[in-house]
Each structure stands twice: as C-alpha cells, then as structure tokens.
Design a protein around this motif. Structure first.
Motif, PDB file in Angstrom:
ATOM      1  N   ARG A  35       2.468  -1.985  12.617  1.00 37.21           N
ATOM      2  CA  ARG A  35       1.092  -1.518  12.711  1.00 37.21           C
ATOM      3  C   ARG A  35       0.930  -0.080  12.230  1.00 37.21           C
ATOM      4  NH1 ARG A  35       2.226  -2.225  18.384  1.00 37.21           N
ATOM      5  NH2 ARG A  35       2.578  -0.182  19.319  1.00 37.21           N
ATOM      6  N   GLU A  36       1.962   0.760  12.394  1.00 40.77           N
ATOM      7  CA  GLU A  36       1.862   2.127  11.885  1.00 40.77           C
ATOM      8  C   GLU A  36       1.709   2.125  10.369  1.00 40.77           C
ATOM      9  OE1 GLU A  36       4.372   1.245  13.998  1.00 40.77           O
ATOM     10  OE2 GLU A  36       3.702   2.251  15.834  1.00 40.77           O
ATOM     11  N   GLU A  37       2.416   1.224   9.704  1.00 38.94           N
ATOM     12  CA  GLU A  37       2.322   1.135   8.241  1.00 38.94           C
ATOM     13  C   GLU A  37       0.925   0.688   7.821  1.00 38.94           C
ATOM     14  OE1 GLU A  37       5.548  -1.326   6.894  1.00 38.94           O
ATOM     15  OE2 GLU A  37       6.928  -0.286   8.231  1.00 38.94           O
ATOM     16  N   TYR A  38       0.365  -0.263   8.537  1.00 33.51           N
ATOM     17  CA  TYR A  38      -0.988  -0.708   8.210  1.00 33.51           C
ATOM     18  C   TYR A  38      -2.001   0.397   8.521  1.00 33.51           C
ATOM     19  CZ  TYR A  38       0.970  -5.364   7.675  1.00 33.51           C
ATOM     20  OH  TYR A  38       1.711  -6.430   7.253  1.00 33.51           O
ATOM     21  N   GLY A  39      -1.764   1.137   9.608  1.00 35.74           N
ATOM     22  CA  GLY A  39      -2.625   2.274   9.923  1.00 35.74           C
ATOM     23  C   GLY A  39      -2.555   3.337   8.841  1.00 35.74           C
ATOM     24  N   LEU A  40      -1.352   3.567   8.293  1.00 39.19           N
ATOM     25  CA  LEU A  40      -1.195   4.523   7.206  1.00 39.19           C
ATOM     26  C   LEU A  40      -1.950   4.059   5.966  1.00 39.19           C
ATOM     27  CD1 LEU A  40       0.121   7.075   6.074  1.00 39.19           C
ATOM     28  CD2 LEU A  40       2.104   5.685   5.460  1.00 39.19           C
ATOM     29  N   LYS A  42      -4.615   2.287   5.936  1.00 38.30           N
ATOM     30  CA  LYS A  42      -6.037   2.530   6.206  1.00 38.30           C
ATOM     31  C   LYS A  42      -6.359   4.021   6.122  1.00 38.30           C
ATOM     32  CE  LYS A  42      -7.683  -1.261   8.982  1.00 38.30           C
ATOM     33  NZ  LYS A  42      -8.347  -1.592  10.237  1.00 38.30           N
ATOM     34  N   ALA A  43      -5.449   4.870   6.653  1.00 39.56           N
ATOM     35  CA  ALA A  43      -5.680   6.313   6.638  1.00 39.56           C
ATOM     36  C   ALA A  43      -5.683   6.861   5.210  1.00 39.56           C
ATOM     37  CB  ALA A  43      -4.617   7.022   7.471  1.00 39.56           C
ATOM     38  N   LEU A  44      -4.919   6.244   4.322  1.00 40.92           N
ATOM     39  CA  LEU A  44      -4.877   6.669   2.927  1.00 40.92           C
ATOM     40  C   LEU A  44      -6.104   6.211   2.145  1.00 40.92           C
ATOM     41  CD1 LEU A  44      -1.111   6.126   2.073  1.00 40.92           C
ATOM     42  CD2 LEU A  44      -2.318   8.297   2.362  1.00 40.92           C
ATOM     43  N   GLY A  45      -6.929   5.397   2.777  1.00 40.27           N
ATOM     44  CA  GLY A  45      -8.188   4.999   2.156  1.00 40.27           C
ATOM     45  C   GLY A  45      -8.171   3.640   1.482  1.00 40.27           C
ATOM     46  N   LEU A  46      -7.118   2.873   1.665  1.00 40.16           N
ATOM     47  CA  LEU A  46      -7.120   1.530   1.096  1.00 40.16           C
ATOM     48  C   LEU A  46      -8.214   0.715   1.765  1.00 40.16           C
ATOM     49  CD1 LEU A  46      -4.035   2.249   0.255  1.00 40.16           C
ATOM     50  CD2 LEU A  46      -3.887  -0.220   0.130  1.00 40.16           C
ATOM     51  N   PRO A  47      -8.905  -0.106   0.995  1.00 35.55           N
ATOM     52  CA  PRO A  47      -9.952  -0.931   1.608  1.00 35.55           C
ATOM     53  C   PRO A  47      -9.354  -1.926   2.609  1.00 35.55           C
ATOM     54  CG  PRO A  47      -9.786  -1.335  -0.780  1.00 35.55           C
ATOM     55  CD  PRO A  47      -8.795  -0.288  -0.433  1.00 35.55           C
ATOM     56  N   ASP A  48     -10.164  -2.276   3.594  1.00 35.09           N
ATOM     57  CA  ASP A  48      -9.706  -3.241   4.606  1.00 35.09           C
ATOM     58  C   ASP A  48      -9.220  -4.537   3.971  1.00 35.09           C
ATOM     59  OD1 ASP A  48     -10.136  -1.593   6.734  1.00 35.09           O
ATOM     60  OD2 ASP A  48     -12.085  -2.440   7.263  1.00 35.09           O
ATOM     61  N   ARG A  49      -9.866  -4.935   2.890  1.00 29.44           N
ATOM     62  CA  ARG A  49      -9.483  -6.176   2.209  1.00 29.44           C
ATOM     63  C   ARG A  49      -8.032  -6.115   1.731  1.00 29.44           C
ATOM     64  NH1 ARG A  49     -13.459  -9.556  -0.686  1.00 29.44           N
ATOM     65  NH2 ARG A  49     -12.267 -11.216  -1.627  1.00 29.44           N
ATOM     66  N   ALA A  50      -7.603  -4.949   1.196  1.00 27.07           N
ATOM     67  CA  ALA A  50      -6.229  -4.795   0.710  1.00 27.07           C
ATOM     68  C   ALA A  50      -5.238  -4.802   1.871  1.00 27.07           C
ATOM     69  CB  ALA A  50      -6.095  -3.506  -0.091  1.00 27.07           C
ATOM     70  N   LEU A 126      -3.864   6.145  14.401  1.00 28.94           N
ATOM     71  CA  LEU A 126      -2.605   5.763  15.021  1.00 28.94           C
ATOM     72  C   LEU A 126      -1.420   6.426  14.330  1.00 28.94           C
ATOM     73  CD1 LEU A 126      -1.126   3.746  16.996  1.00 28.94           C
ATOM     74  CD2 LEU A 126      -1.070   2.187  15.058  1.00 28.94           C
ATOM     75  N   VAL A 127      -1.530   6.649  13.036  1.00 30.41           N
ATOM     76  CA  VAL A 127      -0.453   7.231  12.248  1.00 30.41           C
ATOM     77  C   VAL A 127      -0.178   8.666  12.687  1.00 30.41           C
ATOM     78  CG1 VAL A 127       0.253   7.845   9.912  1.00 30.41           C
ATOM     79  CG2 VAL A 127      -1.081   5.789  10.299  1.00 30.41           C
ATOM     80  N   PHE A 128      -1.209   9.383  13.104  1.00 32.55           N
ATOM     81  CA  PHE A 128      -1.072  10.805  13.390  1.00 32.55           C
ATOM     82  C   PHE A 128      -0.690  11.094  14.840  1.00 32.55           C
ATOM     83  CE2 PHE A 128      -4.167  10.304   9.927  1.00 32.55           C
ATOM     84  CZ  PHE A 128      -3.394  10.881   8.914  1.00 32.55           C
ATOM     85  N   ARG A 129      -0.571  10.075  15.659  1.00 32.50           N
ATOM     86  CA  ARG A 129      -0.157  10.261  17.050  1.00 32.50           C
ATOM     87  C   ARG A 129       1.355  10.407  17.110  1.00 32.50           C
ATOM     88  NH1 ARG A 129      -3.845   5.517  19.175  1.00 32.50           N
ATOM     89  NH2 ARG A 129      -5.847   6.538  18.920  1.00 32.50           N
TER      90      ARG A 129
END
Length: 130
Positions: A35-40, A42-50, A126-129
């Motif tokens: 989940r941290e990787e998926y949060g990263l 999202k944090a990098l701006g990848l669209p939810d679809r990707a 989540l990535v920044f916690r």
C-alpha cells in the motif's frame, strides 16, 4: 447415480468457493503489503485509473501464473500416477481443462476487485508518515 452426480457437483462448487476465497485473501494481503507503493504512486500524481490498473494487473499476473502452474502440476501428476499405478485412469478431457482454466481466471478477476477497492481508498499522505 443421480445423487452421486449432485454430490460431486456440490463438492466442486464448495472447492471453487474455497479456492476463490483463498485467492481473494491472498491478493488482498499482497496488495495491502504494497500500500505504501500505491500511496507513492498517488502522491506522485498518477491518475487513480493507473494506480488501480497496476493493482488489477498484479492480480491478473498472480492468477495467470497460478492457472499455468496448476495445469502443469495436474498434467505431471496424472502422468506420474498412471506410471506408478496403471489401474487408475487419469485423463482429463480438453473441454474440462479449458473450463477449469476459465473458471480460475474468472475467480481471480473477481478476487482482484477486492484489493482494487482497497487501493482506491489509500491516502497519498500515507507515504510521508514515519
């Protein structure tokens, strides 16, 4: 004879339900470990679809590998059993092999939807916690 067929059908149905549950729980656990990787992502701006596509692809790869491994192990087991004990007939019709493979792919696809929904709710912070 009819009761025997109904009993086999119920056994196959229960086995499919148990197998689908195991696949779903395994995919969910693997996805939540990442989940941290998926949060990263999202944090990098990848669209939810990707992000959801990546999670769904992970489930597809795991399901595909499981289907191939299961079919190969079943084929090898049938050869070994027929060599060790020739009295046992260990043939599987092509239509049944294809049906089992398709059923596994469908179960894996449905099971992949469980972790994909969890990924959709991941907070990018989540990535920044620490």
């Amino acid at each position: 004879d009819r009761r025997r067929r109904v009993g086999r059908g119920a056994g196959v149905g229960i086995a499919c339900a148990v197998g689908g549950t195991i696949v779903g729980l395994t995919l969910y656990t693997v996805t939540m470990e990442r989940r941290e990787e998926y949060g990263l992502m999202k944090a990098l701006g990848l669209p939810d679809r990707a992000v959801l596509g990546a999670a769904f692809a992970q489930g597809g790869i795991a399901t595909g590998a499981g289907v191939v491994l299961g079919l190969v192990l079943g084929w090898v087991s049938s050869i070994v059993i027929s060599l060790v004990e020739p009295r046992f007939v260990t043939t599987m019709p092509t239509w049944l092999t294809i049906g089992v493979a398709l059923g596994a792919v469908v179960a894996g696809g449905l099971a992949s939807m469980i972790p994909v929904r969890a990924v959709a709710r991941i907070d990018p912070a989540l990535v920044f916690r620490v």
